[in-house]
Motif scaffolding. Structure first.
Motif, PDB file in Angstrom:
ATOM      1  N   ALA A 110      -9.895  13.069  -2.158  1.00  0.00           N
ATOM      2  CA  ALA A 110      -9.909  12.680  -0.742  1.00  0.00           C
ATOM      3  C   ALA A 110     -10.014  11.165  -0.588  1.00  0.00           C
ATOM      4  O   ALA A 110     -10.755  10.521  -1.337  1.00  0.00           O
ATOM      5  CB  ALA A 110     -11.087  13.352  -0.039  1.00  0.00           C
ATOM      6  N   TYR A 111      -9.240  10.605   0.341  1.00  0.00           N
ATOM      7  CA  TYR A 111      -9.279   9.165   0.636  1.00  0.00           C
ATOM      8  C   TYR A 111      -9.073   8.360  -0.658  1.00  0.00           C
ATOM      9  O   TYR A 111      -9.709   7.329  -0.872  1.00  0.00           O
ATOM     10  CB  TYR A 111     -10.606   8.793   1.311  1.00  0.00           C
ATOM     11  N   ALA A 112      -8.162   8.850  -1.486  1.00  0.00           N
ATOM     12  CA  ALA A 112      -7.988   8.316  -2.839  1.00  0.00           C
ATOM     13  C   ALA A 112      -6.926   7.223  -2.854  1.00  0.00           C
ATOM     14  O   ALA A 112      -5.840   7.389  -3.426  1.00  0.00           O
ATOM     15  CB  ALA A 112      -7.649   9.445  -3.802  1.00  0.00           C
ATOM     16  N   TYR A 113      -7.221   6.105  -2.243  1.00  0.00           N
ATOM     17  CA  TYR A 113      -6.216   5.070  -2.004  1.00  0.00           C
ATOM     18  C   TYR A 113      -5.748   4.389  -3.293  1.00  0.00           C
ATOM     19  O   TYR A 113      -4.568   4.078  -3.439  1.00  0.00           O
ATOM     20  CB  TYR A 113      -6.750   4.051  -1.003  1.00  0.00           C
ATOM     21  N   LYS A 114      -6.658   4.145  -4.212  1.00  0.00           N
ATOM     22  CA  LYS A 114      -6.250   3.518  -5.476  1.00  0.00           C
ATOM     23  C   LYS A 114      -5.376   4.469  -6.285  1.00  0.00           C
ATOM     24  O   LYS A 114      -4.366   4.060  -6.883  1.00  0.00           O
ATOM     25  CB  LYS A 114      -7.483   3.130  -6.283  1.00  0.00           C
ATOM     26  N   ASP A 115      -5.733   5.749  -6.291  1.00  0.00           N
ATOM     27  CA  ASP A 115      -4.912   6.731  -7.012  1.00  0.00           C
ATOM     28  C   ASP A 115      -3.504   6.785  -6.423  1.00  0.00           C
ATOM     29  O   ASP A 115      -2.511   6.868  -7.161  1.00  0.00           O
ATOM     30  CB  ASP A 115      -5.551   8.120  -6.935  1.00  0.00           C
ATOM     31  N   LEU A 116      -3.394   6.738  -5.101  1.00  0.00           N
ATOM     32  CA  LEU A 116      -2.075   6.771  -4.457  1.00  0.00           C
ATOM     33  C   LEU A 116      -1.291   5.506  -4.762  1.00  0.00           C
ATOM     34  O   LEU A 116      -0.085   5.550  -5.023  1.00  0.00           O
ATOM     35  CB  LEU A 116      -2.248   6.936  -2.944  1.00  0.00           C
ATOM     36  N   LEU A 117      -1.965   4.362  -4.761  1.00  0.00           N
ATOM     37  CA  LEU A 117      -1.304   3.106  -5.096  1.00  0.00           C
ATOM     38  C   LEU A 117      -0.764   3.145  -6.524  1.00  0.00           C
ATOM     39  O   LEU A 117       0.360   2.702  -6.790  1.00  0.00           O
ATOM     40  CB  LEU A 117      -2.284   1.942  -4.933  1.00  0.00           C
ATOM     41  N   ASN A 118      -1.553   3.694  -7.423  1.00  0.00           N
ATOM     42  CA  ASN A 118      -1.131   3.738  -8.830  1.00  0.00           C
ATOM     43  C   ASN A 118       0.091   4.621  -9.032  1.00  0.00           C
ATOM     44  O   ASN A 118       0.914   4.354  -9.911  1.00  0.00           O
ATOM     45  CB  ASN A 118      -2.284   4.243  -9.699  1.00  0.00           C
ATOM     46  N   VAL A 119       0.237   5.669  -8.231  1.00  0.00           N
ATOM     47  CA  VAL A 119       1.374   6.576  -8.399  1.00  0.00           C
ATOM     48  C   VAL A 119       2.653   5.966  -7.834  1.00  0.00           C
ATOM     49  O   VAL A 119       3.676   5.893  -8.522  1.00  0.00           O
ATOM     50  CB  VAL A 119       1.106   7.944  -7.739  1.00  0.00           C
ATOM     51  N   TYR A 120       2.618   5.508  -6.571  1.00  0.00           N
ATOM     52  CA  TYR A 120       3.847   5.035  -5.928  1.00  0.00           C
ATOM     53  C   TYR A 120       4.107   3.546  -6.158  1.00  0.00           C
ATOM     54  O   TYR A 120       5.254   3.095  -6.171  1.00  0.00           O
ATOM     55  CB  TYR A 120       3.800   5.321  -4.424  1.00  0.00           C
ATOM     56  N   GLY A 121       3.033   2.778  -6.313  1.00  0.00           N
ATOM     57  CA  GLY A 121       3.190   1.335  -6.503  1.00  0.00           C
ATOM     58  C   GLY A 121       2.995   0.529  -5.239  1.00  0.00           C
ATOM     59  O   GLY A 121       2.864  -0.694  -5.281  1.00  0.00           O
ATOM     60  N   LYS A 122       2.982   1.191  -4.098  1.00  0.00           N
ATOM     61  CA  LYS A 122       2.734   0.548  -2.801  1.00  0.00           C
ATOM     62  C   LYS A 122       1.953   1.530  -1.941  1.00  0.00           C
ATOM     63  O   LYS A 122       2.066   2.745  -2.104  1.00  0.00           O
ATOM     64  CB  LYS A 122       4.032   0.208  -2.064  1.00  0.00           C
ATOM     65  N   VAL A 123       1.170   0.991  -1.012  1.00  0.00           N
ATOM     66  CA  VAL A 123       0.605   1.791   0.068  1.00  0.00           C
ATOM     67  C   VAL A 123       0.755   0.984   1.348  1.00  0.00           C
ATOM     68  O   VAL A 123       0.744  -0.242   1.323  1.00  0.00           O
ATOM     69  CB  VAL A 123      -0.887   2.147  -0.145  1.00  0.00           C
ATOM     70  N   ALA A 124       0.955   1.679   2.458  1.00  0.00           N
ATOM     71  CA  ALA A 124       1.058   1.023   3.765  1.00  0.00           C
ATOM     72  C   ALA A 124      -0.251   1.254   4.501  1.00  0.00           C
ATOM     73  O   ALA A 124      -0.679   2.394   4.668  1.00  0.00           O
ATOM     74  CB  ALA A 124       2.224   1.606   4.559  1.00  0.00           C
ATOM     75  N   LEU A 125      -0.903   0.171   4.903  1.00  0.00           N
ATOM     76  CA  LEU A 125      -2.212   0.294   5.553  1.00  0.00           C
ATOM     77  C   LEU A 125      -2.085   0.182   7.070  1.00  0.00           C
ATOM     78  O   LEU A 125      -1.373  -0.682   7.581  1.00  0.00           O
ATOM     79  CB  LEU A 125      -3.177  -0.777   5.055  1.00  0.00           C
ATOM     80  N   GLY A 126      -2.796   1.041   7.758  1.00  0.00           N
ATOM     81  CA  GLY A 126      -2.831   1.011   9.222  1.00  0.00           C
ATOM     82  C   GLY A 126      -4.189   1.439   9.720  1.00  0.00           C
ATOM     83  O   GLY A 126      -5.104   1.716   8.940  1.00  0.00           O
ATOM     84  N   THR A 127      -4.316   1.524  11.035  1.00  0.00           N
ATOM     85  CA  THR A 127      -5.601   1.888  11.639  1.00  0.00           C
ATOM     86  C   THR A 127      -5.583   3.275  12.276  1.00  0.00           C
ATOM     87  O   THR A 127      -6.614   3.910  12.397  1.00  0.00           O
ATOM     88  CB  THR A 127      -5.978   0.899  12.753  1.00  0.00           C
ATOM     89  N   ASP A 128      -4.409   3.714  12.736  1.00  0.00           N
ATOM     90  CA  ASP A 128      -4.294   4.926  13.556  1.00  0.00           C
ATOM     91  C   ASP A 128      -4.946   4.719  14.930  1.00  0.00           C
ATOM     92  O   ASP A 128      -5.354   5.676  15.579  1.00  0.00           O
ATOM     93  CB  ASP A 128      -4.909   6.139  12.857  1.00  0.00           C
ATOM     94  N   PHE A 129      -5.049   3.438  15.356  1.00  0.00           N
ATOM     95  CA  PHE A 129      -5.666   3.229  16.666  1.00  0.00           C
ATOM     96  C   PHE A 129      -4.870   3.959  17.747  1.00  0.00           C
ATOM     97  O   PHE A 129      -3.678   4.153  17.605  1.00  0.00           O
ATOM     98  CB  PHE A 129      -5.799   1.723  16.988  1.00  0.00           C
TER      99      PHE A 129
END
Length: 468
Positions: free
Chosen positions: A410-429
């Motif tokens: 859950a909320y595994a942002y580093k794991d996701l970055l390592n798989v795809y190579g990029k992550v897009a960050l937002g707020t969901d405001f």
């Protein structure tokens, strides 16, 4: 000699110098000065730019940092704007506080015939249970009241609103739930059945729509956002945004995801992507499941705190596959909301089937919140669009929803970055605050603004400052 030297200089509007200017190019080059003309950066360099350019204005940054204009990769810009016109329930700590805010709004808007508000979250209250229509009926029985949960995936309504929408214990709850109390609707509608309320709510006027969009722009600019991604808006609003941008009233740039309605998708697929200097319409937003806070996220195994309850798919799997098969033959991205591990698995499986022989199409999973450990490799060709403040907002109660074992994915942002190579960050405001610096802090520190928890939340998935 001095006169001829001035003539040889290039004239610009502004020189800024003595700063730490982060270019974020491929090698993260840092500069101390830049020249700006007609609203665009002419060049980056050292402080000797003052000698190469003739500037109408010079700004000494006194060592301060400068970063490129910030982009929110997942927000609800139009929703934020409309929210400024209604009852703001963000941060309420009890049912009583909600009722007081409604009363204050009504006293200032005596002619209102339908009350709408958003932002409540029962997880912030001492009693963390869903409220009921009876709480609203005690003070507001003469007009419909519709209060949207902070995540946008549940309505809390009074009896008048249920009556107006024709909702009863027999109403179909496809794609969500009509929560019952003693065999009758409690006043809480999760995901799918919210459509019955939407059908009877008076739509905002064009003037209200414009007022809302301009209000949202002011808020975003105040935080340094120059581009926003609106995660699901109609053709009508996209065209309104385009017209306001062309008039010069709306200056913020927007990546607009087309809401997955048949008419709007048909229109844009027939026309192809639409792009101007300020608007990019080249994706379709699909809702896979609901939200974790309202127990609408679709899980592979039941909720830890609700035995026998699995959440729900907002869009059935066969329908998600059908829209994916249409989009794969177009130039549009598919951006799918998936929070629960079941929703993520089904969406990733559809993507994998269709993207296996494609170049990187940048198809996205919006949220990617709860992932089974075995499913992370499926992100190899899929862009995770994540919201770090969801982790620090949910960390107080998330484990009670999904259990200790599922929290590992859950909320595994580093794991996701390592798989795809990029992550897009937002707020969901406006689900979370607009402030992008809270996003930065949540990603790179994994704590709330009070410094909790001491060591950081699931610190193994922290992102470095550079990655963030």
């Amino acid at each position: 000699f001095v006169f001829s030297s001035c003539l040889s200089k290039v004239e610009v509007d502004t020189i800024v110098f003595n700063g730490q200017i982060y270019s974020l190019d491929s090698v993260n080059t840092t500069y101390t000065a830049m020249a700006i003309d007609n609203g665009r950066i002419v060049t980056l360099g050292s402080d000797d730019l003052k000698n190469r350019f003739l500037a109408k204005e010079q700004v000494n940054l006194e060592g301060k940092a400068v970063v490129p204009g910030l982009i929110d990769a997942h927000s609800h810009f139009y929703g934020l704007g409309l929210g400024t016109l209604h009852v703001d329930l963000v941060g309420t700590e009890s049912i009583e506080e909600v009722l007081k805010r409604i009363e204050a709004f009504r006293s200032e808007n005596s002619n209102v015939g339908f009350i709408y508000g958003r932002g409540w979250d029962q997880n912030d209250w001492e009693i963390k249970e869903f409220p009921t229509r009876y709480d609203l009926d005690r003070r507001f029985s003469d007009l419909p009241v519709v209060l949207e949960r902070v995540d946008g995936h549940a309505y809390w309504v009074n009896s008048k609103a249920l009556e107006l929408a024709g909702i009863n214990s027999e109403t179909s709850a496809e794609g969500g739930a009509v929560i019952l109390l003693n065999g009758t609707p409690s006043g809480i509608l999760v995901d799918g059945p919210m459509r019955y309320i939407d059908a009877v709510m008076p739509p905002p006027s064009r003037d209200q729509q414009i007022k809302g969009l301009l209000a949202a722009q002011e808020i975003c600019f105040d935080y340094g956002l120059t581009t926003v991604s609106d995660a699901g808006i109609s053709k009508k609003i996209i065209q309104l945004v385009d017209s306001l941008q062309k008039e010069g009233l709306l200056k913020i740039r927007m990546y607009a995801m087309v809401s997955n309605t048949e008419a709007d998708v048909n229109y844009y697929l027939s026309k192809g992507p639409y792009k101007t200097d300020r608007l990019n319409v080249s994706s379709v937003k699909v809702y896979g499941d609901g939200a974790l806070g309202s127990r609408g996220a679709a899980l592979k195994r039941p909720y830890a705190d609700a035995p026998g309850h699995f959440g729900a798919f907002v869009t059935p799997v066969d329908q998600m596959r059908a829209i994916a098969e249409r989009l794969i033959d177009s130039d549009f991205q598919m951006n799918t909301h998936a929070i629960g591990d079941a929703a993520n698995f089904e969406v990733l499986s559809i993507y994998q089937d269709l993207l296996s022989d494609q170049e990187d199409r940048r198809w996205r999973i919006e949220h990617a919140q709860i992932i089974s450990k075995d499913d992370f490799p499926l992100f190899e060709n899929v862009l995770p669009s994540i919201q770090p403040t969801h982790a620090t907002s949910d960390m107080y109660w998330a484990e009670s929803r999904v259990g200790k074992d599922r929290m590992k994915g859950a909320y595994a942002y580093k794991d996701l970055l390592n798989v795809y190579g990029k992550v897009a960050l937002g707020t969901d405001f406006p689900v979370e605050q607009v402030n992008p610096f809270l996003t930065f802090y949540a990603a790179a520190v994994r704590k709330d603004t009070e410094g909790f928890p001491e060591g950081g939340f699931q610190i193994e998935n922290i992102l470095s400052r550079e990655e963030t």
